[in-house]
Design a protein around this motif. Structure first.
Motif, PDB file in Angstrom:
ATOM      1  N   MET A 198       1.282  -0.904   0.151  1.00 36.53           N
ATOM      2  CA  MET A 198       0.007   0.328   0.215  1.00 36.53           C
ATOM      3  C   MET A 198       0.999   1.428   0.022  1.00 36.53           C
ATOM      4  SD  MET A 198      -2.737  -1.153   2.401  1.00 36.53           S
ATOM      5  CE  MET A 198      -3.930   0.422   1.535  1.00 36.53           C
ATOM      6  N   ASP A 199       0.207   2.400  -0.204  1.00 43.61           N
ATOM      7  CA  ASP A 199       1.344   3.665  -0.329  1.00 43.61           C
ATOM      8  C   ASP A 199       1.937   4.210   1.306  1.00 43.61           C
ATOM      9  OD1 ASP A 199      -0.265   4.408  -2.244  1.00 43.61           O
ATOM     10  OD2 ASP A 199      -1.398   5.590  -1.608  1.00 43.61           O
ATOM     11  N   PRO A 200       2.460   4.477   0.659  1.00 43.88           N
ATOM     12  CA  PRO A 200       3.933   5.089   2.562  1.00 43.88           C
ATOM     13  C   PRO A 200       2.757   5.879   3.518  1.00 43.88           C
ATOM     14  CG  PRO A 200       5.123   5.514   0.896  1.00 43.88           C
ATOM     15  CD  PRO A 200       3.539   4.868   0.450  1.00 43.88           C
ATOM     16  N   HIS A 201       3.133   4.976   3.909  1.00 45.00           N
ATOM     17  CA  HIS A 201       1.690   5.596   5.760  1.00 45.00           C
ATOM     18  C   HIS A 201       2.068   5.190   7.037  1.00 45.00           C
ATOM     19  CE1 HIS A 201      -2.130   6.858   8.045  1.00 45.00           C
ATOM     20  NE2 HIS A 201      -2.154   7.320   6.617  1.00 45.00           N
ATOM     21  N   ILE A 202       2.018   6.143   8.124  1.00 42.93           N
ATOM     22  CA  ILE A 202       2.284   5.533   9.576  1.00 42.93           C
ATOM     23  C   ILE A 202       1.702   4.835   9.845  1.00 42.93           C
ATOM     24  CG2 ILE A 202       0.766   7.308  10.779  1.00 42.93           C
ATOM     25  CD1 ILE A 202       3.738   6.604  12.176  1.00 42.93           C
ATOM     26  N   PHE A 203       0.704   4.051   9.791  1.00 43.45           N
ATOM     27  CA  PHE A 203       0.340   3.367   9.762  1.00 43.45           C
ATOM     28  C   PHE A 203       0.740   1.763   9.612  1.00 43.45           C
ATOM     29  CE2 PHE A 203      -4.184   5.193   9.993  1.00 43.45           C
ATOM     30  CZ  PHE A 203      -4.267   5.670  11.453  1.00 43.45           C
ATOM     31  N   ALA A 204       1.171   2.009   8.145  1.00 43.64           N
ATOM     32  CA  ALA A 204       2.006   0.377   7.023  1.00 43.64           C
ATOM     33  C   ALA A 204       3.392   0.692   7.920  1.00 43.64           C
ATOM     34  CB  ALA A 204       3.000   1.370   6.212  1.00 43.64           C
TER      35      ALA A 204
END
Length: 189
Positions: A34-40
């Motif tokens: 998925m897109d880069p994200h703090i949740f990733a």
């Protein structure tokens, strides 16, 4: 060993990319799917903890006003949600309930941020054997002590000073003998 690095930029406004639906979208996903994200980043740390039974660290760093506290808050909410901690579902709220006190003593107005943390925070989140949150501990370090006696132009002392001054006439503060400053109409000790 350095793991994943995420560069995030504070948009200085609320975006619809941090809600529960987004948390659930990242939960169980592999890094890079998925897109880069703090949740990733949080998901990868959570999976590595569960898979390898080893402690994980997420370092949130940046300049004043970069959104470090908010990013840490999103990470805690992610862990609380994906760990399905039934009795501790609001652990983020419990941990962050201490934030107003911590911020009053350690935050001040700077030229770049009206509520700038002038200290570092280390938050440790504890999980049980089934990887549900059971508690958290927040420690502070590196308090900018020089701010107590000197502030640059357009900056202020720690919030607690002004909160005490605003409460000077309250009965419980009378023994402190706070007085009014002629210069800027604030109280002083």
């Amino acid at each position: 060993v350095v793991g994943i690095i995420l560069v995030a930029i504070n948009p200085y406004k609320q975006l619809p990319i941090y809600g529960d639906a987004i948390i659930h979208a990242y939960s169980g996903q592999n890094m890079g799917d998925m897109d880069p994200h703090i949740f990733a980043v949080a998901e990868e740390a959570y999976k590595q903890m569960a898979r390898n039974n080893k402690n994980q660290s997420i370092i949130v760093s940046g300049e004043s006003g970069a959104g470090k506290t908010v990013s840490a808050r999103y990470t805690m909410r992610y862990f609380a949600t994906v760990s399905k901690s039934s009795s501790n579902a609001h652990v983020e709220d419990k941990v962050l309930a201490s934030n107003p006190i911590t911020e009053a003593v350690g935050n001040a107005k700077t030229t770049r941020n009206d509520n700038s943390s002038r200290f570092g925070k280390y938050t440790e989140i504890s999980f049980d054997q089934s990887y549900q949150i059971i508690g958290a501990n927040m420690r502070t370090y590196l308090l900018e002590k020089s701010r107590v006696v000197f502030q640059s132009e357009n900056e202020r002392n720690y919030h607690i000073f002004y909160q005490l001054c605003a409460s000077a006439m309250q009965p419980e503060f009378k023994h402190l003998k706070l007085g009014r400053s002629q210069e800027n109409n604030l109280f002083f000790i």
